[in-house]
Design a protein around this motif. Structure first.
Motif, PDB file in Angstrom:
ATOM      1  N   ARG A 174      17.203  26.383   4.726  1.00 40.49           N
ATOM      2  CA  ARG A 174      17.106  26.535   6.179  1.00 40.49           C
ATOM      3  C   ARG A 174      18.098  27.601   6.691  1.00 40.49           C
ATOM      4  O   ARG A 174      17.771  28.395   7.556  1.00 40.49           O
ATOM      5  CB  ARG A 174      17.413  25.164   6.799  1.00 40.49           C
ATOM      6  N   GLY A 175      19.312  27.575   6.153  1.00 39.69           N
ATOM      7  CA  GLY A 175      20.354  28.492   6.635  1.00 39.69           C
ATOM      8  C   GLY A 175      20.002  29.943   6.332  1.00 39.69           C
ATOM      9  O   GLY A 175      19.341  30.246   5.347  1.00 39.69           O
ATOM     10  N   THR A 176      20.467  30.826   7.194  1.00 44.69           N
ATOM     11  CA  THR A 176      20.127  32.246   7.062  1.00 44.69           C
ATOM     12  C   THR A 176      21.374  33.062   6.703  1.00 44.69           C
ATOM     13  O   THR A 176      22.503  32.637   6.938  1.00 44.69           O
ATOM     14  CB  THR A 176      19.548  32.791   8.384  1.00 44.69           C
ATOM     15  N   ILE A 177      21.102  34.248   6.177  1.00 42.10           N
ATOM     16  CA  ILE A 177      22.192  35.172   5.850  1.00 42.10           C
ATOM     17  C   ILE A 177      22.933  35.579   7.129  1.00 42.10           C
ATOM     18  O   ILE A 177      24.161  35.524   7.211  1.00 42.10           O
ATOM     19  CB  ILE A 177      21.581  36.424   5.162  1.00 42.10           C
ATOM     20  N   GLY A 178      22.164  35.970   8.146  1.00 40.69           N
ATOM     21  CA  GLY A 178      22.779  36.419   9.405  1.00 40.69           C
ATOM     22  C   GLY A 178      23.537  35.298  10.088  1.00 40.69           C
ATOM     23  O   GLY A 178      24.602  35.528  10.674  1.00 40.69           O
ATOM     24  N   GLY A 179      23.002  34.075  10.016  1.00 38.07           N
ATOM     25  CA  GLY A 179      23.660  32.939  10.669  1.00 38.07           C
ATOM     26  C   GLY A 179      25.022  32.674  10.063  1.00 38.07           C
ATOM     27  O   GLY A 179      26.005  32.444  10.772  1.00 38.07           O
ATOM     28  N   SER A 180      25.099  32.722   8.738  1.00 35.69           N
ATOM     29  CA  SER A 180      26.379  32.476   8.083  1.00 35.69           C
ATOM     30  C   SER A 180      27.396  33.558   8.461  1.00 35.69           C
ATOM     31  O   SER A 180      28.551  33.255   8.758  1.00 35.69           O
ATOM     32  CB  SER A 180      26.185  32.439   6.562  1.00 35.69           C
ATOM     33  N   LEU A 181      26.956  34.816   8.474  1.00 36.44           N
ATOM     34  CA  LEU A 181      27.891  35.905   8.770  1.00 36.44           C
ATOM     35  C   LEU A 181      28.286  35.902  10.250  1.00 36.44           C
ATOM     36  O   LEU A 181      29.451  36.123  10.586  1.00 36.44           O
ATOM     37  CB  LEU A 181      27.279  37.244   8.347  1.00 36.44           C
ATOM     38  N   ALA A 182      27.329  35.595  11.127  1.00 35.50           N
ATOM     39  CA  ALA A 182      27.644  35.560  12.566  1.00 35.50           C
ATOM     40  C   ALA A 182      28.535  34.363  12.901  1.00 35.50           C
ATOM     41  O   ALA A 182      29.357  34.432  13.805  1.00 35.50           O
ATOM     42  CB  ALA A 182      26.346  35.488  13.378  1.00 35.50           C
ATOM     43  N   HIS A 183      28.375  33.279  12.159  1.00 37.40           N
ATOM     44  CA  HIS A 183      29.208  32.092  12.395  1.00 37.40           C
ATOM     45  C   HIS A 183      30.656  32.346  11.953  1.00 37.40           C
ATOM     46  O   HIS A 183      31.601  31.853  12.551  1.00 37.40           O
ATOM     47  CB  HIS A 183      28.599  30.902  11.635  1.00 37.40           C
ATOM     48  N   ALA A 184      30.814  33.135  10.879  1.00 33.87           N
ATOM     49  CA  ALA A 184      32.141  33.604  10.420  1.00 33.87           C
ATOM     50  C   ALA A 184      33.118  32.463  10.171  1.00 33.87           C
ATOM     51  O   ALA A 184      34.284  32.516  10.601  1.00 33.87           O
ATOM     52  CB  ALA A 184      32.729  34.612  11.419  1.00 33.87           C
ATOM     53  N   ASP A 185      32.658  31.441   9.466  1.00 33.67           N
ATOM     54  CA  ASP A 185      33.576  30.363   9.102  1.00 33.67           C
ATOM     55  C   ASP A 185      34.632  30.935   8.147  1.00 33.67           C
ATOM     56  O   ASP A 185      34.288  31.627   7.185  1.00 33.67           O
ATOM     57  CB  ASP A 185      32.790  29.236   8.418  1.00 33.67           C
ATOM     58  N   PRO A 186      35.926  30.656   8.382  1.00 36.19           N
ATOM     59  CA  PRO A 186      36.963  31.252   7.519  1.00 36.19           C
ATOM     60  C   PRO A 186      36.895  30.774   6.074  1.00 36.19           C
ATOM     61  O   PRO A 186      37.514  31.386   5.199  1.00 36.19           O
ATOM     62  CB  PRO A 186      38.274  30.821   8.181  1.00 36.19           C
TER      63      PRO A 186
END
Ligand SMILES: Cc1cc2nc3c(=O)[nH]c(=O)nc-3n(C[C@H](O)[C@H](O)[C@H](O)COP(=O)(O)OP(=O)(O)OC[C@H]3O[C@@H](n4cnc5c(N)ncnc54)[C@H](O)[C@@H]3O)c2cc1C
Length: 289
Positions: free
Chosen positions: A109-121
């Protein structure tokens, strides 16, 4: 808990999505895979008035070869990237790191852009983007811009994305021949975010001396962290265990992570050095000369 009420928009084109962001920008949130945003909504840590769901915008999901790079649409599911033949052959580091992201159900379900935009440390993908020198295409009604990692990641859970902007694609340069890769991580349980993780790239010459080494860490700062001193001391040398351990000690000396309920600062510094040495050796072993 349940989310606070919101208006739901499901644009069918990129233009419609950008128009919605122009209109509602600061009151809106983009919904991609929802694997980070939906829990935040449910806990009412995010309370946007409008959700702009980009799941129905078809041209935001793709993986394609460009000159010297693989370009991936922001809405491409993490699992699609992980199993894509172009990624397997050209960007094996990305595939290897994705296996550490949550579980297959989350990556489906998760996306590449979502992970990068979320920017979890503590997320894996920002470190991979950083070590590969990825660039981010960001589009709004006002302008289009391309940002490098140092501009894109601005701090803890924050990026340079403005409220009316959409991340549309990420360009990952393909490393040159004779480059080896590794991703190493320590997490409390498989599928958890990293306590510390490292992405490594090593390029060797025909005599197996290091031409270039790159290290990017996750879990030790507000965003992905490079350690230039450790990278530089390997150049021109054979990548032996001694050299890798020396680089690991340079990593431990350079990093200034914060401690939290999951791990102390000292533990993170120590583990980062150990993982760096391990990743460098594994990357060197994978170089085909
Ligand atoms: C149990 C569990 C375990 C997990 N473990 C890990 C892990 O180990 N490592 C890890 O890295 N992640 C982990 N995640 C998070 C997962 O990778 C998410 O998929 C990811 O963080 C967000 O991607 P998404 O597509 O779901 O985005 P969403 O949750 O939909 O959005 C996340 C944020 O990005 C913004 N956004 C999304 N797309 C765009 C875009 N194109 N343009 C502008 N803004 C955009 C949204 O507005 C929101 O603020 C885990 C999640 C769960 C539920």
């Amino acid at each position: 808990m349940k989310p606070a009420p919101f208006q739901y928009l499901a644009p069918r084109t990129r233009d419609e999505a950008l128009e919605a962001l122009r209109q509602f920008g600061p009151d809106a949130k983009v919904l991609a895979g929802g694997q980070s945003l939906v829990p935040l909504l449910a806990m009412r840590l995010a309370r946007p008035a409008v959700l702009v769901d980009i799941n129905r915008v078809p041209d935001l999901a793709f993986v394609r070869a460009a000159r010297g790079a693989i370009v991936i649409g922001a809405m491409t599911r993490q699992r699609t990237v992980e199993t894509h033949p172009l990624v397997a052959t050209q960007l094996p580091l990305l595939r290897e790191a994705l296996r550490w992201v949550g579980h297959p159900q989350i990556r489906t379900r998760g996306t590449i852009g979502g992970s990068l935009a979320h920017a979890d440390p503590a997320a894996e993908l920002p470190a991979v983007a950083s070590v590969l020198g990825a660039t981010f295409k960001v589009v709004s009604r006002r302008r289009q811009r391309t940002l490098g990692c140092e501009e894109f990641f601005t701090g803890y859970l924050t990026t340079a994305l403005e409220p009316d902007e959409l991340l549309t694609e990420i360009r990952f340069p393909v490393p040159p021949p004779r480059t080896g890769w590794a991703f190493q991580e320590v997490a409390r349980r498989h599928g958890d975010f990293a306590l510390v993780g490292v992405a490594a790239l090593v390029r060797l010459d025909g005599d197996r001396r290091c031409i270039e080494a790159r290290l990017a860490f996750t879990g030790v700062g507000p965003g992905p962290v490079r350690v230039a001193d450790a990278e530089a001391l390997l150049v021109g040398r054979a990548l032996t265990r001694e050299a890798a351990d020396e680089a690991g000690r340079a990593v431990t000396a350079a990093l200034e992570p914060e401690g939290d309920i999951h791990a102390s600062a000292e533990y993170r510094k120590h583990v980062a050095g150990v993982l760096a040495a391990r990743a460098l050796l594994q990357a060197a072993e994978r170089v085909q000369t």
